[in-house]
Enzyme design. Structure first.
Site, PDB file in Angstrom:
ATOM      1  N   ARG A 151      56.007 -19.902 -30.489  1.00 48.09           N
ATOM      2  CA  ARG A 151      55.441 -18.912 -31.419  1.00 48.09           C
ATOM      3  C   ARG A 151      54.409 -18.061 -30.675  1.00 48.09           C
ATOM      4  O   ARG A 151      53.561 -18.594 -29.970  1.00 48.09           O
ATOM      5  CB  ARG A 151      54.777 -19.663 -32.580  1.00 48.09           C
ATOM      6  CG  ARG A 151      54.261 -18.800 -33.678  1.00 48.09           C
ATOM      7  CD  ARG A 151      53.519 -19.639 -34.724  1.00 48.09           C
ATOM      8  NE  ARG A 151      54.386 -20.460 -35.535  1.00 48.09           N
ATOM      9  CZ  ARG A 151      53.943 -21.453 -36.317  1.00 48.09           C
ATOM     10  NH1 ARG A 151      52.659 -21.727 -36.389  1.00 48.09           N
ATOM     11  NH2 ARG A 151      54.782 -22.165 -37.045  1.00 48.09           N
ATOM     12  N   ARG A 210      44.270 -19.768 -35.311  1.00 46.98           N
ATOM     13  CA  ARG A 210      45.616 -19.280 -34.964  1.00 46.98           C
ATOM     14  C   ARG A 210      45.715 -17.761 -35.103  1.00 46.98           C
ATOM     15  O   ARG A 210      44.705 -17.094 -35.229  1.00 46.98           O
ATOM     16  CB  ARG A 210      46.638 -19.971 -35.868  1.00 46.98           C
ATOM     17  CG  ARG A 210      46.639 -21.470 -35.654  1.00 46.98           C
ATOM     18  CD  ARG A 210      47.655 -22.107 -36.549  1.00 46.98           C
ATOM     19  NE  ARG A 210      47.863 -23.503 -36.222  1.00 46.98           N
ATOM     20  CZ  ARG A 210      48.920 -24.183 -36.609  1.00 46.98           C
ATOM     21  NH1 ARG A 210      49.867 -23.603 -37.336  1.00 46.98           N
ATOM     22  NH2 ARG A 210      49.052 -25.462 -36.302  1.00 46.98           N
ATOM     23  N   LYS A 212      44.543 -27.262 -38.054  1.00 45.10           N
ATOM     24  CA  LYS A 212      44.798 -25.832 -37.907  1.00 45.10           C
ATOM     25  C   LYS A 212      43.762 -25.016 -38.680  1.00 45.10           C
ATOM     26  O   LYS A 212      43.209 -25.491 -39.685  1.00 45.10           O
ATOM     27  CB  LYS A 212      46.202 -25.501 -38.398  1.00 45.10           C
ATOM     28  CG  LYS A 212      46.452 -25.905 -39.829  1.00 45.10           C
ATOM     29  CD  LYS A 212      47.826 -25.464 -40.348  1.00 45.10           C
ATOM     30  CE  LYS A 212      48.971 -26.233 -39.771  1.00 45.10           C
ATOM     31  NZ  LYS A 212      50.257 -25.997 -40.456  1.00 45.10           N
ATOM     32  N   LYS A 226      43.184 -20.946 -40.130  1.00 46.47           N
ATOM     33  CA  LYS A 226      43.852 -19.647 -40.295  1.00 46.47           C
ATOM     34  C   LYS A 226      42.887 -18.592 -40.827  1.00 46.47           C
ATOM     35  O   LYS A 226      42.105 -18.876 -41.739  1.00 46.47           O
ATOM     36  CB  LYS A 226      45.035 -19.795 -41.248  1.00 46.47           C
ATOM     37  CG  LYS A 226      46.080 -20.758 -40.712  1.00 46.47           C
ATOM     38  CD  LYS A 226      47.265 -20.862 -41.624  1.00 46.47           C
ATOM     39  CE  LYS A 226      48.358 -21.709 -40.992  1.00 46.47           C
ATOM     40  NZ  LYS A 226      49.524 -21.830 -41.870  1.00 46.47           N
ATOM     41  N   CYS A 270      61.182 -19.870 -45.850  1.00 49.51           N
ATOM     42  CA  CYS A 270      60.776 -20.453 -44.569  1.00 49.51           C
ATOM     43  C   CYS A 270      62.040 -20.867 -43.787  1.00 49.51           C
ATOM     44  O   CYS A 270      63.128 -20.918 -44.357  1.00 49.51           O
ATOM     45  CB  CYS A 270      59.877 -21.663 -44.822  1.00 49.51           C
ATOM     46  SG  CYS A 270      60.779 -23.088 -45.435  1.00 49.51           S
ATOM     47  N   CYS A 277      63.427 -27.050 -38.668  1.00 47.39           N
ATOM     48  CA  CYS A 277      62.155 -27.655 -39.054  1.00 47.39           C
ATOM     49  C   CYS A 277      62.307 -29.158 -39.291  1.00 47.39           C
ATOM     50  O   CYS A 277      63.085 -29.582 -40.151  1.00 47.39           O
ATOM     51  CB  CYS A 277      61.599 -26.993 -40.313  1.00 47.39           C
ATOM     52  SG  CYS A 277      60.023 -27.744 -40.777  1.00 47.39           S
ATOM     53  N   CYS A 327      60.046 -27.626 -48.133  1.00 41.50           N
ATOM     54  CA  CYS A 327      59.189 -28.791 -48.377  1.00 41.50           C
ATOM     55  C   CYS A 327      57.861 -28.292 -48.942  1.00 41.50           C
ATOM     56  O   CYS A 327      57.632 -27.080 -49.001  1.00 41.50           O
ATOM     57  CB  CYS A 327      58.990 -29.603 -47.082  1.00 41.50           C
ATOM     58  SG  CYS A 327      57.643 -29.016 -46.043  1.00 41.50           S
ATOM     59  N   CYS A 377      55.001 -22.964 -46.305  1.00 45.14           N
ATOM     60  CA  CYS A 377      54.997 -21.950 -45.245  1.00 45.14           C
ATOM     61  C   CYS A 377      55.370 -20.551 -45.726  1.00 45.14           C
ATOM     62  O   CYS A 377      55.000 -19.564 -45.095  1.00 45.14           O
ATOM     63  CB  CYS A 377      55.927 -22.380 -44.116  1.00 45.14           C
ATOM     64  SG  CYS A 377      55.384 -23.919 -43.338  1.00 45.14           S
TER      65      CYS A 377
END
Ligand code: SRM
Ligand code: SF4
Length: 575
Positions: free
Chosen positions: A78, A147, A214, A216, A436, A442, A481, A485
């Site tokens: 990514r 990120r 993470k 953001k 997603c 994934c 899930c 995302c």
């Protein structure tokens, strides 16, 4: 680093891996030299901070297992592209890399960057090396750091858009890890295992073990919340008086990830925390990041995001900790105008005599579809021919910028010649649908998402049209899930993978992304989705108030009433 005040508890395994990693080096360089098709688990964890995920092809895993064969390991890489801006040469180079070293597709993400999929380990060094030769990077695109920083995508030539993009780049650079591990391994020629001789860098923001999770950040202004600013750990809302930047409201604690049947995990929208003048913005964000570094939960990764730190401390105590960290007392957030979302697809003027064209890309997958639209060839052709800069949008679409008036018709004809459809050819539901990647790449997917986007959207649209609602702007977001995302809890309708072939149905959020939705039904079979929504559409069409969005209507009626409407129409559905 003052980790002592962090919540007590046994540190999670990932914390140990980070601490022992020699500032994110681990055994990555040696593993690249040794060959093989995969990295060991500890290195796979560290690779995330280098922007890389180790995955395997889930479609082939079971048949291969039956034949006694191992999984087919492959990497996802990514990029970190603040505000999603690429110049034409960068775009063309990335497209070539996807063909040479990936599965030929570039995938626009919901956070305005690209992912390569299907990269085998033996090609990984070449890929990341080539990315960096384009003055691009994958460092800190994933992992427990700040990120990719998002910003309103419109390439409009005014001070509002210029400011948002400049600040996104500044914030992104400021929070890059200082460790030189990434450069040693991927950029400075052949991978180097620096053994005991590695040079330790000061990490003044992150410290020894980086962040608990993470982190953001997105920037928006109220007239264009395309980035879903409330879904971020830190949301930055620029406040202008005309063209003059007054400062920023800083929101904190957004995040959507949750686990089914674990009520201690939940989606949360960011809370307005403080107002800061333009020069003070980075200092304020740094203070928030550092409080999260010190107070975030390092024992349970499911409870480690900033949203839980804030809820555990309480917003006033969190604000006091941020003030103390920064050594100043920030002003309370200022009132904000009502948020809006702008459709950046289709033709728009830039304000400098040029045009931009937003090109719809289903699920952001830029690929030549066998027997279908040739997204890759089309975009490659026009970017090369008309030298258009490219902007990746939070809606997984692509904006082609700086188009001369005299080139508009020919450029659009070139795209159409390759089978691409333009915004006007699509119903609003088709434009505003996100999905997603889910299967087959994934590792966390419970259901399909990207691969069922088209049939689900078509069947729901058919129900909308039956009730005269085909032109309603309704956002539909599908994930494989509950990690969220494609931000399914922040739009009008969310479909969240529950178990194979079944989705939890969420409604009651708003189109503008300022309110969370609620779980209406727990396990809807994929084939039943249109039938379950149909009675809601019928009553919405008949009873809604003037200009009331579908999510707003669902929110006004409330979950119980909506369930009764479905139950009366479909007595067989388990509510
Ligand atoms: Fe995500 C994990 C894909 C945006 C919440 N996300 C993943 C991984 C890396 C799976 C994994 O950990 O093994 C997925 C890779 C799939 C693949 O095959 O490519 C993945 N996430 C994506 C992307 C590509 C979805 C897309 O359709 O574009 C988005 C990449 C964004 C980027 O460029 O950085 C993406 N992920 C999001 C968002 C939306 C956003 O940030 O605006 C969210 C919800 C907001 C949030 O962070 O809470 C999101 N992803 C997660 C989570 C849940 C985190 C949590 O706090 O619980 C995970 C799982 C995890 O971290 O453990 C996850
Ligand atoms: Fe994977 Fe779940 Fe994210 Fe979809 S929402 S990409 S299935 S982690």
């Amino acid at each position: 680093m003052p980790d002592a005040s962090a919540p007590a508890g046994k540190l999670s395994e990932v914390e140990g891996i980070k601490r022992a990693s020699r500032q994110l080096r681990g055994g990555i360089a040696r593993s690249l030299q040794d060959g093989g098709d995969r990295f060991v688990e500890d290195d796979a964890q560290l690779l995330k901070t280098h922007g890389i995920y180790q995955q395997y092809d889930r479609d082939t895993a079971t048949p291969r297992k039956k034949q006694g064969l191992d999984r087919e390991y492959q990497m996802m890489a990514r990029l970190r592209v603040p505000g999603g801006r690429l110049d034409p040469d960068q775009y063309l180079a990335l497209d070539t890399m996807a063909a040479d070293l990936g599965n030929t597709s570039l995938r626009v993400t919901t956070r305005q960057t690209f992912q390569f999929h299907g990269v085998v380990k033996g090609d990984l060094h070449a890929l990341i090396h080539r990315v960096n030769r384009q003055m691009l990077t994958t460092v800190a695109a994933c992992g427990d750091v700040v990120r990719n920083v998002m910003a309103t995508p419109a390439p409009i030539a005014d001070s509002i858009h210029a400011t948002l993009n400049r600040v996104a780049r500044e914030v992104s650079v400021y929070f890059e890890p200082r460790s030189t591990a990434y450069h040693e391994i991927w950029v400075d020629g052949e991978p180097v295992d620096s053994g005991d001789g590695w040079a330790k860098q000061d990490e003044p923001i992150y410290g020894e073990v980086y962040l608990p999770r993470k982190f953001k950040i997105a920037l928006a202004h109220a007239d264009d919340n395309s980035v879903d600013v409330f879904c971020n750990d830190v949301g930055i809302v620029a406040l202008f008086d005309g063209d003059d930047l007054q400062g920023f409201n800083v929101l904190a604690g957004g995040g959507l990830g949750m686990t089914h049947n674990k009520p201690k995990t939940y989606p949360r929208l960011a809370s307005p925390l403080l107002f800061v003048e333009p020069e003070g913005l980075i200092g304020a964000v740094e203070a928030i990041v550092k409080v999260q570094r010190d107070r975030g939960d390092r024992s349970d990764r499911k409870h480690a995001r900033l949203k839980y730190t804030i809820d555990d401390m309480g917003l006033p105590a969190f604000k006091a900790a941020v003030d103390a960290m920064a050594g100043r007392s920030y002003a309370p957030p200022r009132p904000m105008p009502r948020f809006r979302i702008v459709d950046h697809r289709g033709w728009h003027t830039q304000g400098d005599g040029r045009w931009y064209l937003g090109v719809p890309i289903p699920s952001g997958r830029i690929i030549d579809v066998p027997g279908g639209a040739q997204y890759r060839t089309a975009l490659r052709t026009v970017v090369d021919r008309y030298r258009t800069p490219v902007v990746l949008t939070p809606q997984q679409d692509v904006i082609l910028a700086d188009i001369r008036d005299e080139d508009r018709a020919a450029l659009e004809a070139d795209l159409r010649a390759h089978g691409l459809v333009m915004n006007d050819d699509l119903a609003p539901l088709e434009r505003w649908a996100l999905a997603c990647p889910a299967l087959p790449t994934c590792g966390l997917a419970l259901t399909e998402a990207e691969r069922v986007r088209q049939p689900i959207v078509a069947s729901v649209l058919e129900r909308l049209q039956a009730h005269g609602l085909g032109e309603e702007a309704i956002s539909l977001r599908i994930t494989g899930c509950p990690n969220g995302c494609a931000r399914p809890y922040a739009g009008d309708i969310g479909l969240v993978g529950r178990m194979p072939g079944h989705y939890a149905l969420y409604v009651g959020g708003d189109f503008e992304g300022t309110r969370l939705s609620n779980r209406l039904l727990d396990k809807v079979a994929e084939a039943d989705i249109p039938a379950v929504l149909d009675p809601l559409f019928a009553v919405y069409a008949a009873e809604r108030q003037a200009v009331e969005g579908f999510g707003d209507w669902c929110n006004r009626l409330g979950t119980e009433r909506l369930r009764r409407i479905i139950g009366e129409a479909l007595p067989a559905v388990a509510i």
